[in-house]
Design an enzyme around this catalytic site. Structure first.
Site, PDB file in Angstrom:
ATOM      1  N   MET A 145       0.846  -1.203   0.000  1.00 22.34           N
ATOM      2  CA  MET A 145       0.000   0.000   0.000  1.00 22.34           C
ATOM      3  C   MET A 145       0.879   1.251   0.000  1.00 22.34           C
ATOM      4  O   MET A 145       0.438   2.336   0.378  1.00 22.34           O
ATOM      5  CB  MET A 145      -0.928  -0.006   1.206  1.00 22.34           C
ATOM      6  CG  MET A 145      -1.919  -1.167   1.131  1.00 22.34           C
ATOM      7  SD  MET A 145      -3.471  -0.843   1.956  1.00 22.34           S
ATOM      8  CE  MET A 145      -2.923  -0.628   3.633  1.00 22.34           C
ATOM      9  N   HIS A 174       9.125   1.082   3.073  1.00 21.84           N
ATOM     10  CA  HIS A 174      10.265   1.086   3.995  1.00 21.84           C
ATOM     11  C   HIS A 174      11.106  -0.152   3.707  1.00 21.84           C
ATOM     12  O   HIS A 174      10.786  -0.932   2.791  1.00 21.84           O
ATOM     13  CB  HIS A 174       9.779   1.150   5.442  1.00 21.84           C
ATOM     14  CG  HIS A 174       8.728   0.126   5.776  1.00 21.84           C
ATOM     15  ND1 HIS A 174       8.967  -1.234   5.741  1.00 21.84           N
ATOM     16  CD2 HIS A 174       7.419   0.260   6.134  1.00 21.84           C
ATOM     17  CE1 HIS A 174       7.870  -1.885   6.075  1.00 21.84           C
ATOM     18  NE2 HIS A 174       6.908  -1.002   6.310  1.00 21.84           N
ATOM     19  N   GLU A 175      12.147  -0.341   4.519  1.00 22.52           N
ATOM     20  CA  GLU A 175      13.070  -1.466   4.276  1.00 22.52           C
ATOM     21  C   GLU A 175      12.360  -2.819   4.303  1.00 22.52           C
ATOM     22  O   GLU A 175      12.800  -3.770   3.663  1.00 22.52           O
ATOM     23  CB  GLU A 175      14.185  -1.472   5.337  1.00 22.52           C
ATOM     24  CG  GLU A 175      15.161  -0.317   5.224  1.00 22.52           C
ATOM     25  CD  GLU A 175      15.964  -0.366   3.936  1.00 22.52           C
ATOM     26  OE1 GLU A 175      16.288  -1.477   3.482  1.00 22.52           O
ATOM     27  OE2 GLU A 175      16.235   0.715   3.372  1.00 22.52           O
ATOM     28  N   GLY A 176      11.282  -2.912   5.073  1.00 22.33           N
ATOM     29  CA  GLY A 176      10.525  -4.173   5.114  1.00 22.33           C
ATOM     30  C   GLY A 176       9.990  -4.512   3.724  1.00 22.33           C
ATOM     31  O   GLY A 176      10.155  -5.625   3.223  1.00 22.33           O
ATOM     32  N   HIS A 177       9.357  -3.528   3.090  1.00 20.44           N
ATOM     33  CA  HIS A 177       8.828  -3.751   1.734  1.00 20.44           C
ATOM     34  C   HIS A 177       9.973  -4.091   0.774  1.00 20.44           C
ATOM     35  O   HIS A 177       9.852  -4.992  -0.057  1.00 20.44           O
ATOM     36  CB  HIS A 177       8.126  -2.490   1.214  1.00 20.44           C
ATOM     37  CG  HIS A 177       6.926  -2.067   2.008  1.00 20.44           C
ATOM     38  ND1 HIS A 177       6.887  -0.912   2.748  1.00 20.44           N
ATOM     39  CD2 HIS A 177       5.715  -2.644   2.175  1.00 20.44           C
ATOM     40  CE1 HIS A 177       5.695  -0.783   3.321  1.00 20.44           C
ATOM     41  NE2 HIS A 177       4.966  -1.828   3.003  1.00 20.44           N
ATOM     42  N   LYS A 224       5.248 -10.022   9.317  1.00 22.06           N
ATOM     43  CA  LYS A 224       4.712  -9.066  10.288  1.00 22.06           C
ATOM     44  C   LYS A 224       3.188  -9.176  10.329  1.00 22.06           C
ATOM     45  O   LYS A 224       2.576  -9.077  11.382  1.00 22.06           O
ATOM     46  CB  LYS A 224       5.124  -7.625   9.964  1.00 22.06           C
ATOM     47  CG  LYS A 224       4.677  -6.660  11.056  1.00 22.06           C
ATOM     48  CD  LYS A 224       5.096  -5.256  10.792  1.00 22.06           C
ATOM     49  CE  LYS A 224       4.169  -4.552   9.863  1.00 22.06           C
ATOM     50  NZ  LYS A 224       2.818  -4.304  10.434  1.00 22.06           N
ATOM     51  N   SER A 266       6.859  -0.351   9.930  1.00 19.03           N
ATOM     52  CA  SER A 266       5.472  -0.291   9.496  1.00 19.03           C
ATOM     53  C   SER A 266       5.174   1.121   9.011  1.00 19.03           C
ATOM     54  O   SER A 266       5.681   2.098   9.587  1.00 19.03           O
ATOM     55  CB  SER A 266       4.538  -0.614  10.677  1.00 19.03           C
ATOM     56  OG  SER A 266       3.216  -0.256  10.365  1.00 19.03           O
ATOM     57  N   SER A 267       4.350   1.211   7.988  1.00 16.70           N
ATOM     58  CA  SER A 267       3.951   2.544   7.499  1.00 16.70           C
ATOM     59  C   SER A 267       3.233   3.296   8.608  1.00 16.70           C
ATOM     60  O   SER A 267       3.247   4.529   8.658  1.00 16.70           O
ATOM     61  CB  SER A 267       3.023   2.397   6.295  1.00 16.70           C
ATOM     62  OG  SER A 267       3.560   1.462   5.399  1.00 16.70           O
ATOM     63  N   ARG A 268       2.599   2.553   9.508  1.00 16.97           N
ATOM     64  CA  ARG A 268       1.829   3.194  10.583  1.00 16.97           C
ATOM     65  C   ARG A 268       2.718   3.796  11.674  1.00 16.97           C
ATOM     66  O   ARG A 268       2.238   4.579  12.494  1.00 16.97           O
ATOM     67  CB  ARG A 268       0.856   2.200  11.203  1.00 16.97           C
ATOM     68  CG  ARG A 268      -0.289   1.869  10.279  1.00 16.97           C
ATOM     69  CD  ARG A 268      -1.465   1.285  11.030  1.00 16.97           C
ATOM     70  NE  ARG A 268      -2.687   1.394  10.242  1.00 16.97           N
ATOM     71  CZ  ARG A 268      -3.013   0.583   9.251  1.00 16.97           C
ATOM     72  NH1 ARG A 268      -2.203  -0.402   8.922  1.00 16.97           N
ATOM     73  NH2 ARG A 268      -4.131   0.751   8.579  1.00 16.97           N
TER      74      ARG A 268
END
Ligand code: AMP
Length: 300
Positions: free
Chosen positions: A32, A36-39, A151, A187-189
């Protein structure tokens, strides 16, 4: 290699049909945005599995249970595309709303059972929205493989259930959770946290880790859950939606650590709802010889 930015399905369809003719394999990484590094770690994994990689960026209105959350969800397309540039993905698919949900769109995919508890119990309709968009993106991208982050552990189970039930041809791969250096799951949040809350946030993971240790040391599950909820609140979180031990395999509730499992949590910190989980293995309690129990970790 030039990354193509595609905003409509017919253009994407032409590109992917060309790949198919050439026997290429396609991996998709649905996101979405607010990357970030996770994506980006999911993209790296996707590149290992397929000759072509599509990253989708679409803030899916159907998976938001609160309008305010949808409105305040971070959107940063330009910087997302910049972050993806060094990874040389083939396509960034950023569909307009109409390309996904035309005005006469009337289908919802609803996965029952696995969606009844955890996040599903607190976010009504959320997983219907997730299943519907993921199925649509699988069809639009013709993906052979799709990568999802652990996650969102329940989400992976929902998607795997849907894929199995509908015989979808896309293979689902899990990717480990990427964390900030202080342990907070990216997290984007996290952008919703004030600087003070940001200092508190890593305590969620720390509490999960100390709970894991207690469980693996043989402390009863109910006791650990109660203690850990109290610790999370003491750390400064506003509320704990759930903290539960579930099997890794199908998310069944566990009252004893008898199977490979996950300790999963959702908790509110200010305006942010944070989720996280950790893996833990069963412990074998050997016949008692001396004082104290000696748990043995069976799974690495
Ligand atoms: P989102 O954009 O938040 O919907 O997430 C898109 C994908 O990225 C999902 O498969 C998430 O599970 C995954 N993801 C989000 N955060 C992380 C993280 N910290 N580490 C690994 N994957 C993540």
């Amino acid at each position: 290699m030039n990354t193509q930015i595609i905003r409509n399905f017919s253009e994407l369809d032409t590109v992917t049909k060309g790949w198919r003719v050439n026997q290429e394999t396609i991996a998709v990484v649905p996101t979405m945005g607010a990357l970030h590094e996770g994506h980006l770690s999911l993209v790296q994994i996707a590149k290992r599995y397929a000759s072509r990689v599509i990253v989708t960026i679409f803030v899916n209105p159907k998976q938001f249970d609160q309008d305010s959350d949808l409105v305040s969800y971070p959107r940063s397309e330009e910087s997302d595309i910049r972050k993806l540039a060094p990874l040389s993905v083939d396509v960034v698919y950023v569909p307009e709303l109409e390309e996904i949900y035309p005005s006469d769109f009337a289908t919802t995919i609803s996965v029952s059972g696995v969606t009844d508890s955890l996040c599903g119990a607190f976010r009504k309709g959320h997983f219907d929205g997730v299943a519907t968009i993921v199925a649509k993106l699988f069809c639009q991208t013709k993906a052979d493989i799709a990568i999802f982050g652990e996650k969102d552990f329940q989400q992976i189970h929902v998607i795997k259930r849907m894929v199995q039930d509908l015989n979808l041809p896309t293979v689902i791969k899990n990717a480990p959770t990427i964390r900030e250096t202080d342990g907070l799951a990216m997290s984007s949040r996290n952008a919703k946290l004030t600087s003070q809350e940001r200092e508190v946030a890593p305590q969620l993971y720390n509490c999960l880790l100390s709970a894991t240790k207690k469980l693996e040391d043989g402390t009863p599950v109910a006791e650990v859950i109660d203690q850990t909820k109290a610790e999370i609140l003491e750390a400064g979180f506003k509320s704990v939606e759930y903290l539960e031990l579930r099997t890794e395999q199908d998310l069944s509730p566990l009252t004893e650590l008898t199977a490979p499992s996950r300790l999963l949590v959702a908790a509110w910190l200010g305006k942010a709802r944070l989720i996280d989980n950790v893996a833990l293995g069963p412990v074998k309690i050997p016949a008692r010889k001396g004082p104290g129990r000696q748990p043995i970790r069976e799974l690495a």
